[in-house]
Design a protein around this motif. Structure first.
Motif, short mmCIF file in Angstrom:
data_model
loop_
_atom_site.label_atom_id
_atom_site.label_comp_id
_atom_site.label_asym_id
_atom_site.label_seq_id
_atom_site.Cartn_x
_atom_site.Cartn_y
_atom_site.Cartn_z
N PRO A 95 109.32 44.73 68.87
CA PRO A 95 108.40 43.69 68.37
C PRO A 95 107.22 44.37 67.67
N TYR A 96 106.72 43.73 66.63
CA TYR A 96 105.62 44.32 65.86
C TYR A 96 104.43 44.65 66.76
N ALA A 97 104.07 43.77 67.67
CA ALA A 97 102.91 44.01 68.54
C ALA A 97 103.08 45.27 69.38
N VAL A 98 104.29 45.51 69.84
CA VAL A 98 104.57 46.72 70.62
C VAL A 98 104.46 47.95 69.72
N ALA A 99 105.05 47.87 68.54
CA ALA A 99 104.99 48.99 67.60
C ALA A 99 103.55 49.29 67.21
N PHE A 100 102.76 48.25 66.97
CA PHE A 100 101.35 48.45 66.62
C PHE A 100 100.62 49.16 67.76
N ALA A 101 100.85 48.73 68.99
CA ALA A 101 100.20 49.37 70.14
C ALA A 101 100.60 50.83 70.25
N ILE A 102 101.86 51.14 69.96
CA ILE A 102 102.32 52.53 70.02
C ILE A 102 101.63 53.37 68.96
N VAL A 103 101.63 52.89 67.72
CA VAL A 103 101.01 53.65 66.62
C VAL A 103 99.52 53.86 66.88
N TYR A 104 98.85 52.80 67.26
CA TYR A 104 97.40 52.87 67.53
C TYR A 104 97.12 53.86 68.66
N SER A 105 97.86 53.76 69.72
CA SER A 105 97.68 54.65 70.86
C SER A 105 98.02 56.09 70.49
N ASP A 106 99.15 56.29 69.82
CA ASP A 106 99.53 57.64 69.41
C ASP A 106 98.46 58.27 68.54
N PHE A 107 97.95 57.49 67.59
CA PHE A 107 96.95 58.02 66.65
C PHE A 107 95.73 58.57 67.40
N PHE A 108 95.18 57.78 68.30
CA PHE A 108 93.97 58.23 68.99
C PHE A 108 94.27 59.30 70.04
N ARG A 109 95.42 59.24 70.63
CA ARG A 109 95.78 60.30 71.57
C ARG A 109 95.99 61.62 70.83
N LEU A 110 96.56 61.56 69.63
CA LEU A 110 96.73 62.78 68.83
C LEU A 110 95.38 63.34 68.38
N LEU A 111 94.42 62.47 68.07
CA LEU A 111 93.08 62.95 67.74
C LEU A 111 92.48 63.69 68.93
N GLU A 112 92.72 63.18 70.14
CA GLU A 112 92.24 63.88 71.33
C GLU A 112 92.91 65.24 71.46
N VAL A 113 94.20 65.32 71.13
CA VAL A 113 94.90 66.61 71.16
C VAL A 113 94.27 67.55 70.14
N PHE A 114 94.00 67.06 68.93
CA PHE A 114 93.35 67.90 67.92
C PHE A 114 92.02 68.43 68.45
N ASP A 115 91.26 67.55 69.07
CA ASP A 115 89.95 67.93 69.57
C ASP A 115 90.06 68.97 70.68
N VAL A 166 104.99 71.35 70.58
CA VAL A 166 105.64 70.07 70.29
C VAL A 166 106.11 69.39 71.57
N VAL A 167 106.76 70.15 72.45
CA VAL A 167 107.26 69.57 73.71
C VAL A 167 106.11 69.11 74.59
N ASN A 168 105.04 69.90 74.66
CA ASN A 168 103.89 69.50 75.48
C ASN A 168 103.24 68.22 74.96
N ILE A 169 103.12 68.10 73.66
CA ILE A 169 102.52 66.89 73.09
C ILE A 169 103.45 65.70 73.29
N ALA A 170 104.74 65.90 73.12
CA ALA A 170 105.70 64.82 73.38
C ALA A 170 105.57 64.35 74.83
N ASN A 171 105.43 65.29 75.74
CA ASN A 171 105.27 64.93 77.15
C ASN A 171 103.98 64.14 77.37
N GLU A 172 102.91 64.51 76.68
CA GLU A 172 101.65 63.77 76.80
C GLU A 172 101.79 62.33 76.31
#
Length: 138
Positions: free
Chosen positions: A33-53, A67-73
């Motif tokens: 469902p679009y709402a689920v996909a949106f929540a995934i993208v939004y969450s992934d984006f900010f979680r990846l920014l935290e990884v960058f930081d 790559v494996v460690n980030i996938a696990n996160e």
């Protein structure tokens, strides 16, 4: 323990067409469902920014451990992570040219905001130190 500090949250991220379009494609490709996909993208984006930081401003896709460690996160498998990262780059959430040249995922915008915040923090720190020294001298 890692030091924690404020990371600027773009005030328009929720309404970003980049995030919405990536969510639409994720919804179609993973039959979500679009709402689920949106929540995934939004969450992934900010979680990846935290990884960058925390880990150094980019993700090196040639480093299998990273790559494996980030996938696990993100609670997904490595192949799903790589597909999503390619999707996010395609939609401009991360820098496409950097990705194509280096096989790394990063965000120049995030780095610029991080440097700006660091500069502001340093100026504030110096101002406090000057004020403290002035008070001590009196």
């Amino acid at each position: 323990m890692a030091s924690a500090y404020w990371i600027q949250h773009d005030n328009n991220a929720r309404s970003s067409l980049k995030i919405k379009n990536a969510a639409l494609d994720l919804s179609e490709s993973e039959e979500l469902p679009y709402a689920v996909a949106f929540a995934i993208v939004y969450s992934d984006f900010f979680r990846l920014l935290e990884v960058f930081d925390n880990e150094g401003d980019f993700i090196d896709l040639s480093n299998k451990y990273e790559v494996v460690n980030i996938a696990n996160e993100l609670y997904i498998d490595k192949d799903t992570l790589l597909k999503r990262l390619a999707l996010y780059v395609e939609h401009g959430l991360f820098d496409k040219e950097f990705y194509e040249q280096s096989n790394k995922i990063g965000s120049n915008g995030f780095i610029a905001r991080k440097l700006e915040q660091s500069s502001r923090s340093e100026k504030a720190k110096k101002a406090v130190q000057a004020r403290w020294a002035k008070q001590q001298a009196q």
